[in-house]
Design an enzyme around this catalytic site. Structure first.
Site, PDB file in Angstrom:
ATOM      1  N   GLU A 187       1.020  -1.274   0.214  1.00 43.33           N
ATOM      2  CA  GLU A 187       0.109   0.132   0.254  1.00 43.33           C
ATOM      3  C   GLU A 187       0.549   1.288   0.406  1.00 43.33           C
ATOM      4  OE1 GLU A 187      -3.991   2.323   2.468  1.00 43.33           O
ATOM      5  OE2 GLU A 187      -3.186   0.505   3.472  1.00 43.33           O
ATOM      6  N   ASN A 226      -4.690   5.152  -2.494  1.00 45.04           N
ATOM      7  CA  ASN A 226      -6.239   5.142  -1.259  1.00 45.04           C
ATOM      8  C   ASN A 226      -6.256   6.736  -1.881  1.00 45.04           C
ATOM      9  OD1 ASN A 226      -6.294   4.500   1.392  1.00 45.04           O
ATOM     10  ND2 ASN A 226      -4.299   4.569   1.400  1.00 45.04           N
ATOM     11  N   GLU A 231      -8.197   1.731  -3.270  1.00 39.44           N
ATOM     12  CA  GLU A 231      -8.789   2.138  -1.906  1.00 39.44           C
ATOM     13  C   GLU A 231      -9.561   3.568  -2.231  1.00 39.44           C
ATOM     14  OE1 GLU A 231      -6.648   1.456   0.807  1.00 39.44           O
ATOM     15  OE2 GLU A 231      -5.455  -0.646  -0.038  1.00 39.44           O
ATOM     16  N   ASP A 250     -12.653   0.533   1.403  1.00 38.49           N
ATOM     17  CA  ASP A 250     -11.729   0.807   2.273  1.00 38.49           C
ATOM     18  C   ASP A 250     -12.749   1.017   3.995  1.00 38.49           C
ATOM     19  OD1 ASP A 250      -9.017   0.487   3.744  1.00 38.49           O
ATOM     20  OD2 ASP A 250      -9.065   2.572   2.841  1.00 38.49           O
ATOM     21  N   GLU A 304      -6.855  -4.634   7.964  1.00 41.27           N
ATOM     22  CA  GLU A 304      -5.802  -3.629   8.311  1.00 41.27           C
ATOM     23  C   GLU A 304      -4.999  -3.621   9.991  1.00 41.27           C
ATOM     24  OE1 GLU A 304      -6.790   0.398   5.407  1.00 41.27           O
ATOM     25  OE2 GLU A 304      -8.624  -0.298   6.749  1.00 41.27           O
TER      26      GLU A 304
END
Length: 526
Positions: A36, A91, A123, A153, A210
């Protein structure tokens, strides 16, 4: 912290915003799945600044698009040449999902880095979807058509999540770190994580947890069926210049749970079975079991039951579900309640016999009960597994055998001869009750070679010699000896005759014979 527009423009011009990369691993094997990308501001004076101090302002002041584009270009270039073709998760802020500019940026950055878009995971948070689902849906569909994969997410922390999952083409579902971090202490958090993972499996979505920081969390996630994990247990975010070092030193970090008697390949195969297929397999095993099975919750309600146990209880399966043991078998609940309570306290209660009447009031059914506590991933008892075995046929057979043996022994006692059995070395295996009456010994004093102690002292050795001759030759035993009940009783002269029983190979298994009372004998009385 407050950031001036001038600071932002200078930072963007100088390329001070840099990507850091946190590994994402496959929980069942520990192998690297991807990274990520996380934003960092390498400020020349303040040092490394984390996204919590500038992302919100970037979205509010309108420079989030330029920031993301710079980071995306850098991140794709760094990940593209790595071995193993790892994915890159990025993200996306809500403002970027409106209009077509972000879609164009993704195409340009991927082409520049020669990065396949099927390795790019975008995400999207639930809050981004809540603003304008129609506009967002167009952008999302364009990204999906381009080949990008999509992840929802922070699932479970926003609103209308089920609607979003149904209406948008997501590939991954990310379990929020707040639930993961607390699930080893809070039962509710474990239930939420289990529900999210189960929902992902039902919708064929890859589930990613996560904030995994401990082995205990990893094992819980693995057995819940979660596929991917990221967190400090597997590695902290690192800058691009440390990626090569991370790749070289990184070894597969599989959870201990996967090594519990199974190889990685076996565990992977078990977890890759689709949930509905796995459920059908378990249901078939459950219903086909030759014993009664059920599962009780902590309130002693039936959550599941197979047909065999339902039949033993005398009610259909459907009537059991959701009802308590007290409701379904009230006449036996006082007996089984303390047993179930012991299981709910963590004790295994096995092999308890219970008798209950059948439709025929003259007959009883014998049930063998076992109650075993069921533990959740953190070791808490969440219910009781019930196993019932109808052993009535076995009990009836045992009773019939006992009656048969009693009848046989009674018949033996009626005949004038006294039966006996000895092994090939002369040890007594069985004698008639009349031998005990004749010699005055109790039930334990004749076993083995002790029966010889009842013989007249002058007859012991001749008897032993005669038996040994028969043992060696295999010829029938035919000997005389004297016994008496006590010193106050006369000696009784007995004739003992017997023959060998052989197995299929001709070996002597034992000797069967009988004693005949000849009469009293005062000869040699001492």
């Amino acid at each position: 912290m407050q950031i001036s527009q001038q600071d932002v423009h200078q930072a963007l011009e100088r390329g001070e915003f840099v990507p850091h990369f946190q590994p994402i691993i496959r929980l069942r094997t520990g192998q690297l799945y991807g990274f990520e990308m996380l934003a960092r501001w390498a400020h020349p004076e303040l040092g490394l600044i984390f996204p919590g101090d500038f992302i919100e302002q970037a979205e509010r002041d309108g420079w989030i698009s330029e920031l993301t584009y710079q980071l995306l270009r850098k991140g794709l270039k760094e990940i593209a040449p790595l071995p193993g073709e790892p994915t890159l998760s990025v993200n996306i802020s809500p403002p970027q999902l409106h209009g077509t500019s972000f879609v164009d940026q993704v195409h340009e950055a991927a082409a520049e880095a020669n990065f396949p878009l099927n390795r790019l995971i975008l995400e999207i948070t639930e809050s981004a979807l809540a603003e304008d689902i129609v506009s967002v849906s167009k952008t999302v569909q364009s990204l999906k058509i381009a080949g990008c994969r999509l992840a929802l997410d922070d699932f479970g922390t926003g609103y209308s999540s089920l609607l979003h999952l149904q209406s948008l083409p997501f590939d991954e579902l990310k379990v929020d770190r707040s639930f993961v971090s607390s699930m080893t202490q809070k039962h509710d958090s474990r239930q939420i994580v289990a529900a999210v993972v189960g929902l992902g499996q039902s919708l064929s979505l890859t589930t990613v947890a996560e904030g995994v920081e401990t082995e205990e969390q990893a094992e819980i996630l693995l057995w819940l069926g979660c596929e991917l994990g990221q967190g400090w247990l597997y590695g902290k975010p690192v800058p691009a210049e440390q990626l090569d070092e991370m790749m070289k030193r990184r070894q597969p970090h599989a959870s201990n749970a996967i090594l519990n008697g199974m190889t990685g390949r076996q565990s992977a195969t078990a977890l890759e079975i689709p949930p509905m297929q796995r459920f059908a397999q378990l249901r078939a095993i459950y219903d086909g079991a030759p014993v009664g099975l059920a599962f009780l919750d902590r309130e002693m309600r039936y959550l599941s039951i197979n047909r065999r146990l339902a039949a033993i209880n005398g009610s259909p399966m459907e009537e059991h579900l959701g009802r308590t043991v007290a409701e379904m078998i009230p006449e036996f609940f006082p007996t089984v309640r303390p047993l179930i309570e012991r299981a709910l306290a963590g004790e295994v209660v096995a092999g308890v016999e219970l008798t209950k009447p059948t439709q025929n009031p003259k007959e009883l059914r014998t049930i063998l009960l076992s109650y075993e506590p069921a533990f959740d991933e953190s070791g808490e008892v969440i219910g009781v597994s019930v196993v019932l075995l109808d052993i009535t046929p076995i009990k009836r057979a045992e009773e019939a055998q006992r009656e048969s043996e009693a009848h046989f022994r009674h018949m033996i006692e009626l005949i004038p001869q006294i039966p006996w059995i000895i092994d090939p070395e002369g040890r007594a295996l069985d004698v008639s009750q009349r031998w005990l009456e004749l010699t005055g010994v109790n039930d334990d004093q004749w076993r083995g070679f002790a029966w010889l102690d009842s013989l007249h002292p002058d007859d012991r050795q001749p008897t032993i010699d005669a038996m040994h001759r028969s043992f060696q030759s295999g010829e029938p035993i035919d000997i005389y000896y004297r016994v008496r009940r006590s010193k106050d009783h006369p000696w009784q002269l007995l004739r003992s005759r017997g023959s060998a029983r052989r197995d299929d190979n001709g070996e002597i298994m034992c000797w069967y014979g009988s004693l005949e009372i000849i009469g009293e004998s005062d000869a040699g009385k001492k």
